[in-house]
Structures are given as structure tokens and as C-alpha cells.
Design a protein around this motif. Structure first.
Motif, mmCIF file in Angstrom:
data_model
loop_
_atom_site.group_PDB
_atom_site.id
_atom_site.type_symbol
_atom_site.label_atom_id
_atom_site.label_comp_id
_atom_site.label_asym_id
_atom_site.label_seq_id
_atom_site.Cartn_x
_atom_site.Cartn_y
_atom_site.Cartn_z
ATOM 1 N N ALA A 127 62.571 -8.050 10.018
ATOM 2 C CA ALA A 127 62.531 -9.429 10.512
ATOM 3 C C ALA A 127 63.112 -9.521 11.923
ATOM 4 N N VAL A 128 64.228 -8.851 12.156
ATOM 5 C CA VAL A 128 64.850 -8.872 13.487
ATOM 6 C C VAL A 128 63.913 -8.247 14.520
ATOM 7 N N ARG A 161 59.043 -5.801 19.421
ATOM 8 C CA ARG A 161 58.346 -6.768 18.569
ATOM 9 C C ARG A 161 57.021 -6.224 18.054
ATOM 10 N N ALA A 213 60.651 -7.887 14.393
ATOM 11 C CA ALA A 213 59.430 -8.683 14.552
ATOM 12 C C ALA A 213 59.651 -9.904 15.432
ATOM 13 N N ARG A 214 60.889 -10.333 15.566
ATOM 14 C CA ARG A 214 61.205 -11.517 16.374
ATOM 15 C C ARG A 214 61.863 -11.177 17.708
ATOM 16 N N GLU A 218 62.732 -10.285 21.509
ATOM 17 C CA GLU A 218 62.183 -10.749 22.785
ATOM 18 C C GLU A 218 61.520 -9.606 23.555
#
Length: 135
Positions: free
Chosen positions: A23-24, A34, A26-27, A29
Motif C-alpha cells: 500500500a505504501v 509507485r 503503491a501510493r 510520490e
């Protein structure tokens, strides 16, 4: 994700930790982070299998796994014995063992970096970005 997306092998036995890391990332910056494809391996045996099947660019390697210590896999990667002749990926040790001798042992075993647990999301993204190959 494109065909040239970086590939990360996440060697972590805790399902919740794997979910959080994904999750981290994939998000993040940072686009390269990502867009990375994250492959799971909950054990050393599963990691060895995945490394034998496909090229990865980075291994996030938990040190304490149900079937052994991650340093053994780091050593095998440094020796080139588990990648099927493909280039060696960067390896980052991820561990709650944060004593200076633990860091030294990880680096001596062939790890390229070290990430202390618990860590902030920004620290995870930064270490992944630092160790992914340039695009």
C-alpha cells in the motif's frame, strides 16, 4: 505499470506487513516506486523459488523468517547462486534487529542497505527509490 516497471521481491512472513508495504509503495510520490511490481515471498524457500523464476531489481528482505535468517539468502544472492544466471538484485535488509553488529552483519552478508523496523512510510519509499535501478 509498464513492461519496464521495476520488480521488487518482498520477503516478509507477516501478511499484514506485506499488505502495508504494498500500500505504501503503491501510493509513493516517486513514480518508479509507485509503478513497481511487488512480488510476495513469505519464506526463504518461496523467495528462492521466485528468484529462480524471474528477474527482480530489488529484494526487501526480512531477517527473521519461519524457515531461517534472511542473511543466508543475502549471501546466496551475493554469490550468485539463486538467480539462475540473471543479474543480482539490490538487497535491503528490513529488520527490528537494529544493533550496530546487526547492521554490520547484514552488510557483510551482501546487503546493499538496511531499514530498521518500525519505519516511517517515507523511509521505506526513500530506501526503495535509492536502490531501484535508474530508468
Amino acid at each position: 505499470m509498464t513492461a519496464a516497471s521495476p520488480r521488487i521481491l518482498l520477503v516478509e512472513d507477516e501478511e499484514l506487513n506485506r499488505t502495508l508495504v504494498k500500500a505504501v509503495l503503491a501510493r509513493a510520490e516517486v513514480a518508479a516506486v509507485r509503478e513497481a511490481r511487488v512480488i510476495d515471498a513469505p519464506t526463504l524457500a518461496a523467495a528462492r523459488s521466485r528468484l529462480g523464476e524471474e528477474q527482480v531489481d530489488l529484494v526487501l528482505l526480512d531477517m527473521n523468517l519461519p524457515d531461517g535468517n534472511g542473511l543466508s539468502l543475502a549471501g546466496e544472492l551475493a554469490a550468485g547462486t539463486v538467480t539462475g544466471g540473471r543479474p543480482r538484485p539490490a538487497v535491503v535488509a528490513v529488520t527490528a534487529s537494529v544493533l550496530p553488529q546487526d547492521r554490520a552483519a547484514a552488510l557483510a552478508a551482501g546487503c546493499d542497505g538496511f531499514l530498521d523496523k518500525p519505519y516511517a512510510a517515507a523511509d521505506l519509499v526513500a530506501v526503495v527509490a535509492e536502490h531501484l535501478p535508474p530508468r
